[in-house]
Design a protein around this motif. Structure first.
Motif, PDB file in Angstrom:
ATOM      1  N   GLY A 405       1.045  -1.223  -0.253  1.00  0.00           N
ATOM      2  CA  GLY A 405       0.057   0.247  -0.299  1.00  0.00           C
ATOM      3  C   GLY A 405       1.019   1.040  -0.319  1.00  0.00           C
ATOM      4  N   ASN A 406       1.975   0.766   0.201  1.00  0.00           N
ATOM      5  CA  ASN A 406       2.900   2.541  -0.372  1.00  0.00           C
ATOM      6  C   ASN A 406       3.249   3.127  -1.206  1.00  0.00           C
ATOM      7  OD1 ASN A 406       3.176   2.417   2.770  1.00  0.00           O
ATOM      8  ND2 ASN A 406       4.364   0.778   2.888  1.00  0.00           N
ATOM      9  N   LYS A 407       3.064   2.142  -2.305  1.00  0.00           N
ATOM     10  CA  LYS A 407       3.903   2.747  -3.870  1.00  0.00           C
ATOM     11  C   LYS A 407       2.703   3.856  -3.981  1.00  0.00           C
ATOM     12  CE  LYS A 407       4.817  -1.092  -6.464  1.00  0.00           C
ATOM     13  NZ  LYS A 407       4.388  -2.347  -6.160  1.00  0.00           N
ATOM     14  N   THR A 408       3.883   5.398  -4.664  1.00  0.00           N
ATOM     15  CA  THR A 408       2.483   6.558  -4.925  1.00  0.00           C
ATOM     16  C   THR A 408       2.966   6.669  -6.570  1.00  0.00           C
ATOM     17  OG1 THR A 408       4.937   7.741  -4.144  1.00  0.00           O
ATOM     18  CG2 THR A 408       3.224   7.481  -3.246  1.00  0.00           C
ATOM     19  N   VAL A 409       2.629   7.751  -7.287  1.00  0.00           N
ATOM     20  CA  VAL A 409       2.762   7.716  -8.597  1.00  0.00           C
ATOM     21  C   VAL A 409       3.742   8.760  -8.943  1.00  0.00           C
ATOM     22  CG1 VAL A 409       2.168   8.792 -11.052  1.00  0.00           C
ATOM     23  CG2 VAL A 409       0.255   7.129  -9.283  1.00  0.00           C
TER      24      VAL A 409
END
Ligand code: XMP
Length: 611
Positions: A405-409
């Motif tokens: 859940g830590n992925k960002t664009v």
């Protein structure tokens, strides 16, 4: 006969298959084989490979193969070998290409007889020919890239593109021209002969020994079981179906019923969901997932062997592994030098060790999917099994894009994407999403971000949309997959990633949506249809209680060889109104799902699966 000299490319086996598809016998040799051993062959094919000919240590053939007077076709790296041998130059950085491309063809070249002046082909290369070899003519080009060379007198031909894969629309004709016209081969080699030799081989390998066969329900393992039944005493065959909790809806029941009807006396079903889920607890890395699943399979199999009092050192393990699985896993025995693309569940370390001791039977080792289907019919298996769409051994587990859940664009990437769309004057909006999927670049399997495009109203025009996807992945190397948003893309720009791990809830949503979609598309001309569950949403909907946490991607894949392929076109194979209706039904029935995407990328640059 044709000699295929393997330079380590992942398509080596596909070349071999293309030759056999023309009913001509072929043998694969390491590229360095001595020229003397090839004098009985009518043609030589030099394959592609991951190396660069300008590197000192790169793979080379015996120079004398060029003096045998036997016709030679060099593909990609193979063409580079021809080029440097005859005094041409191969350089890097002219232009790298990974994907479909339109090239100009000189149809007066014997290799290209009956082709069109412009052909769609698969290009997959880093280096290219910058100076033609002496005595050679140019016969194909793509912008400033040399796509084909030949010396008619010496009967030596080279192509930069890959005529062996499905993506090259008229690749088959290139082979026909080379094999029948240039090499002048007339004789035929049939699939019946090859089935007979597989049966003989199993008899010789297993004799009176006991054999345990893993049946997944797919056509591959069913064919293996069918061949074992032809070759061995049925009392010695133990068929085991392990339900790992990642099967599709009702699948294990259907499989076990149809296999016992087929003459398997000892059919054992193991419900091992709990142990698989436990071993995968908290795991998000796709390679780790595959390895854990592969190893848990074998541990369960070993437990079953001891329950049946079978001697582990003397019992054979049979499985329906296909040649492409081993090539893509980078198995050194099979792929020669091919780099690892991904580990298939049936080629993990423990299986490789058993294989070394001679205790693994792989009846389909030498075949491709379409050949296995034809063999299934020859063995009298029910059409339901012979025509079944493939399903990975690791099952639904690799269709959950688990993450913490830590992925960002990456905002720079997002900007670059928008700029590209502006430049092309596209009517679509686009954004990157906070999740990665797998693709192939040359011989490497790479994880990269993917872009979603949307327009919120009219039905899109498929050809221009597919071309846009091609342009995006060609120009932006951080994107290997593009999806079209079915319905509104509102809020997508701010979509967030949520934590997702293997567990009952997400597997069950995935299974139900998969059932809905595959049922609705079952009569279409699609080689493989499935869905993927993505842990992303705009977080809207929280206010009314039903937290929308997920999105769904629909993947359709049209192919013969599974090494390359395209999505089923919207608007023709699947009417736009129909896919919208499916999307709306998903959203209606599953309130947790916010967006539904349609994957619009070919392989390469994407893969069929998303992990
Ligand atoms: P990719 O994703 O590599 O898939 O384009 C090509 C074909 O292989 C299937 N596949 C697998 N089958 N074990 C299997 O038995 C695996 O680990 C695996 N991974 C991919 C995929 O479904 C497609 O048909």
């Amino acid at each position: 006969k044709i000699a295929v000299l393997d330079c380590g490319g992942q398509y080596t086996k596909v070349i071999d298959r293309k030759v056999r598809e023309a009913f001509i016998k072929s043998d694969i040799f390491p590229v360095g084989i001595k020229a003397d051993s090839l004098s009985e062959y009518s043609g030589i094919i030099l394959t592609g490979g991951p190396e660069s000919v300008w590197e000192e240590s790169s793979l080379r053939p015996d120079k004398d193969i060029f003096n045998l007077g036997i016709p030679i076709l060099g593909i990609c790296y193979g063409m580079h070998l021809i080029t440097v041998h005859f005094g041409g130059v191969v350089s890097e950085n002219v232009k790298k290409e990974y994907g479909e491309s339109d090239i100009n063809i000189d149809t007066s070249c014997p290799l290209f007889e009956n082709l069109n002046p412009v052909e769609t082909v698969l290009m997959s290369h880093g280096d290219s020919v910058s100076k033609l070899p002496d005595g050679f003519k140019l016969c194909a080009s793509s912008e400033n890239i040399t796509a084909g060379i030949y010396n008619e007198e010496k009967k030596i031909y080279g192509v930069q593109f890959h005529p062996e894969v499905d993506m090259t629309v008229n690749g088959k004709m290139v082979f026909e021209n080379f094999l029948r016209k240039i090499c002048g081969i007339k004789e035929n080699y049939s699939l019946e002969d090859r089935l007979e030799s597989a049966i003989k081989q199993v008899k010789a390998q297993a004799g009176d020994g006991k054999v345990m066969v893993l049946v997944s329900g797919g056509v591959d393992s069913a064919v293996t079981a069918g061949i074992l039944l032809r070759a061995l005493n049925p009392d010695n065959i133990y068929a085991v179906h392990i339900d790992h909790g990642f099967m599709r809806k009702n699948e294990s029941d259907i499989i076990c019923e149809s296999l016992s009807a087929n003459g398997l006396k000892n059919l054992i079903r193991i419900n091992a969901k709990d142990i698989f889920y436990k071993n995968l607890e908290g795991v998000t890395d796709p390679e780790k997932k595959r390895n854990i699943i592969g190893e848990t399979f074998i541990t369960e199999l070993q437990n079953q062997m001891s329950k049946l009092n079978l001697d582990m050192d003397k019992t054979f393990i049979a499985q329906g592994t296909l040649r492409p699985d081993l090539i893509e896993s980078g198995n050194p025995d099979v792929s020669g030098h091919a780099k690892k693309i991904k580990t298939h569940h049936n080629d993990v370390e423990i299986v490789r060790r058993a294989r070394e001791k001679g205790f693994v039977i792989e009846t389909n080792y030498d075949w491709h999917k379409d050949e296995v289907r034809r063999i299934a019919v020859m063995l009298g298996l029910p059409a339901e099994i012979a025509n079944r769409q493939p399903f990975p051994g690791s099952g639904l587990a690799v269709r959950l894009l688990c993450q913490d859940g830590n992925k960002t664009v990456n905002q720079d990437e997002n900007e670059a994407l928008k700029e590209l769309l502006n430049k092309t004057g596209s009517k679509y909006s686009a954004c990157m999403l906070p999740v990665e999927s797998v693709g192939v670049q040359g011989d490497n399997r790479t994880y990269a971000g993917f872009a979603a495009i949307f327009q919120n109203n009219d039905a899109p025009d498929w050809d221009s949309m597919y071309l846009l996807a091609r342009t995006i992945t060609n120009k932006l190397s951080f994107i290997n997959r593009v999806v079209y948003v079915l319905g509104s893309g509102d809020g997508l720009e701010n979509a967030k990633a949520h934590p997702m791990y293997v567990g009952d809830k997400c597997v069950s949503i995935l299974r139900e949506v998969d059932h809905l979609v595959t049922k609705r598309l079952e009569n279409k001309k699609i080689s493989q249809t499935f869905v993927i569950l993505l842990p992303i949403s705009s977080d809207s909907g929280k206010a009314d209680g039903a937290a929308k946490k997920y999105s769904i991607a629909i993947r359709t894949f049209v192919t013969n060889d599974f090494m390359t392929g395209r999505p089923a076109p919207l608007g023709s194979e699947i009417p736009f109104s129909e896919i919208m209706d499916i999307s709306n039904e998903i959203k209606r029935n599953f309130p947790e799902i916010e967006y539904v995407f349609y994957d619009i990328t070919g392989k390469p640059p994407a893969t069929c699966e998303w992990e």
